[in-house]
Design a protein around this motif. Structure first.
Motif, mmCIF file in Angstrom:
data_model
loop_
_atom_site.group_PDB
_atom_site.id
_atom_site.type_symbol
_atom_site.label_atom_id
_atom_site.label_comp_id
_atom_site.label_asym_id
_atom_site.label_seq_id
_atom_site.Cartn_x
_atom_site.Cartn_y
_atom_site.Cartn_z
ATOM 1 N N LYS A 59 0.658 -1.174 0.039
ATOM 2 C CA LYS A 59 0.050 0.032 -0.216
ATOM 3 C C LYS A 59 0.975 1.331 0.056
ATOM 4 N N SER A 60 2.112 1.061 0.125
ATOM 5 C CA SER A 60 3.042 2.390 0.212
ATOM 6 C C SER A 60 2.829 3.172 -1.337
ATOM 7 N N VAL A 61 2.863 4.271 -1.276
ATOM 8 C CA VAL A 61 2.575 5.007 -2.574
ATOM 9 C C VAL A 61 4.133 5.241 -3.116
ATOM 10 N N TYR A 62 4.535 4.688 -4.142
ATOM 11 C CA TYR A 62 5.967 4.760 -4.455
ATOM 12 C C TYR A 62 6.431 6.217 -5.002
ATOM 13 N N TYR A 63 5.349 6.970 -5.523
ATOM 14 C CA TYR A 63 5.897 8.374 -5.906
ATOM 15 C C TYR A 63 6.088 9.416 -5.073
ATOM 16 N N HIS A 64 5.461 8.990 -3.707
ATOM 17 C CA HIS A 64 5.769 10.109 -2.727
ATOM 18 C C HIS A 64 6.640 9.701 -1.622
ATOM 19 N N GLN A 65 8.041 9.432 -2.073
ATOM 20 C CA GLN A 65 8.925 8.936 -1.016
ATOM 21 C C GLN A 65 9.490 9.805 -0.169
ATOM 22 N N LYS A 66 9.263 9.553 0.897
ATOM 23 C CA LYS A 66 9.743 10.654 2.043
ATOM 24 C C LYS A 66 11.177 10.403 2.488
ATOM 25 N N PHE A 67 12.217 11.329 2.578
ATOM 26 C CA PHE A 67 13.342 11.095 3.046
ATOM 27 C C PHE A 67 13.551 11.869 3.962
ATOM 28 N N ARG A 68 14.323 11.370 5.015
ATOM 29 C CA ARG A 68 14.827 11.976 6.182
ATOM 30 C C ARG A 68 15.644 13.001 5.956
ATOM 31 N N ARG A 93 18.226 17.235 -3.919
ATOM 32 C CA ARG A 93 16.673 17.373 -3.587
ATOM 33 C C ARG A 93 16.158 18.655 -3.176
ATOM 34 N N ASP A 94 16.844 19.156 -2.494
ATOM 35 C CA ASP A 94 16.545 20.515 -2.147
ATOM 36 C C ASP A 94 16.531 21.710 -3.355
ATOM 37 N N TYR A 95 17.453 21.293 -4.141
ATOM 38 C CA TYR A 95 17.507 22.116 -5.520
ATOM 39 C C TYR A 95 16.375 21.831 -6.400
ATOM 40 N N LYS A 96 15.878 20.550 -6.468
ATOM 41 C CA LYS A 96 15.013 20.276 -7.347
ATOM 42 C C LYS A 96 13.547 20.998 -6.736
ATOM 43 N N VAL A 97 13.426 20.893 -5.441
ATOM 44 C CA VAL A 97 12.333 21.454 -4.649
ATOM 45 C C VAL A 97 12.316 22.979 -4.920
ATOM 46 N N ASP A 98 13.447 23.717 -4.698
ATOM 47 C CA ASP A 98 13.568 24.900 -4.921
ATOM 48 C C ASP A 98 13.131 25.455 -6.589
ATOM 49 N N GLN A 99 13.871 24.618 -7.557
ATOM 50 C CA GLN A 99 13.522 24.948 -8.769
ATOM 51 C C GLN A 99 11.760 24.752 -8.936
ATOM 52 N N GLU A 100 11.095 23.842 -8.587
ATOM 53 C CA GLU A 100 9.679 23.776 -8.594
ATOM 54 C C GLU A 100 9.081 24.761 -7.886
ATOM 55 N N ILE A 101 9.397 25.313 -6.800
ATOM 56 C CA ILE A 101 8.790 26.427 -6.118
ATOM 57 C C ILE A 101 8.887 27.660 -6.976
ATOM 58 N N VAL A 102 10.063 27.772 -7.669
ATOM 59 C CA VAL A 102 10.129 29.019 -8.546
ATOM 60 C C VAL A 102 9.095 28.865 -9.750
ATOM 61 N N LYS A 103 9.201 27.604 -10.140
ATOM 62 C CA LYS A 103 8.174 27.372 -11.368
ATOM 63 C C LYS A 103 6.970 27.713 -10.831
ATOM 64 N N ILE A 104 6.424 27.308 -9.883
ATOM 65 C CA ILE A 104 5.096 27.603 -9.264
ATOM 66 C C ILE A 104 4.595 28.901 -9.139
ATOM 67 N N VAL A 105 5.643 29.710 -8.333
ATOM 68 C CA VAL A 105 5.482 31.083 -8.375
ATOM 69 C C VAL A 105 5.168 31.762 -9.849
ATOM 70 N N GLN A 106 6.141 31.419 -10.549
ATOM 71 C CA GLN A 106 6.303 32.090 -12.012
ATOM 72 C C GLN A 106 4.816 31.722 -12.578
ATOM 73 N N GLU A 107 4.303 30.462 -12.653
ATOM 74 C CA GLU A 107 3.068 30.309 -13.180
ATOM 75 C C GLU A 107 1.724 31.136 -12.521
ATOM 76 N N ARG A 108 1.984 31.222 -11.200
ATOM 77 C CA ARG A 108 0.867 32.194 -10.704
ATOM 78 C C ARG A 108 0.958 33.637 -11.160
ATOM 79 N N MET A 109 2.198 33.951 -11.316
ATOM 80 C CA MET A 109 2.211 35.443 -11.737
ATOM 81 C C MET A 109 1.867 35.326 -13.230
#
Length: 170
Positions: A59-68, A93-109
């Motif tokens: 039942k574990s969802v493979y595409y939402h892997q949680k890293f410590r 991982r932090d770099y990819k997350v920060d990239q996605e955050i910038v993309k989301i904010v840009q899409e909102r704008m």
């Protein structure tokens, strides 16, 4: 009073007429559809059903892997290569997350630009400011690292920036 005019809207026939075959040869479209069904559809559906039954047990969802969270590079002991590797993977991982955050904010704008039209400067000021702040922070942290960016390069850039700020104050 009548509901409808029978001449304009006649009743449909009670039974669909049966079309009589003109020839005794089998229909080639039916042969091709059966061939496709038994050679492609049945094996694929069986394989998919087997995979789904296996996945339903796990039942574990493979595409939402949680890293410590792991310690950053500056916390690693000298020569601890496993810590270096973990810190590097955490940085990526932090770099990819920060990239996605910038993309989301840009899409909102951009959505605000599209929605507001020519009066976007007044109505989208919050989105524009948020995008500028986010992109500036991203540029400060990851800008000028090049194609082969790494946690170590990012740490050295941060260190150089801190030293330059310290030199300006003194």
């Amino acid at each position: 009073m009548k509901d409808h005019d029978k001449a304009a809207y006649p009743e449909p026939p009670r039974k669909t007429p049966v079309v009589e075959k003109q020839t005794s040869l089998p229909n080639p479209a039916e042969i091709l559809s059966n061939l496709f069904y038994y050679t492609v559809d049945v094996p694929v559906s069986t394989f998919r059903g087997a995979l789904d039954s296996i996945r339903s047990k796990n039942k574990s969802v493979y595409y939402h892997q949680k890293f410590r969270r792991v310690p950053e590079l500056i916390c690693c002991e000298h020569g601890d290569y496993l810590c270096y590797y973990e810190a590097e993977m955490q940085w990526r991982r932090d770099y990819k997350v920060d990239q996605e955050i910038v993309k989301i904010v840009q899409e909102r704008m951009r959505a605000c630009y599209q929605r507001e039209g020519s009066s976007y400067l007044q109505n989208c000021a919050k989105e524009i400011e948020q995008f500028e702040e986010t992109s500036n922070n991203f540029q400060l942290r990851y800008g000028d690292l090049g194609a082969y960016a790494s946690g170590r390069k990012c740490l050295m850039k941060q260190k150089e920036r801190m030293m330059a700020a310290q030199a300006q104050t003194s």
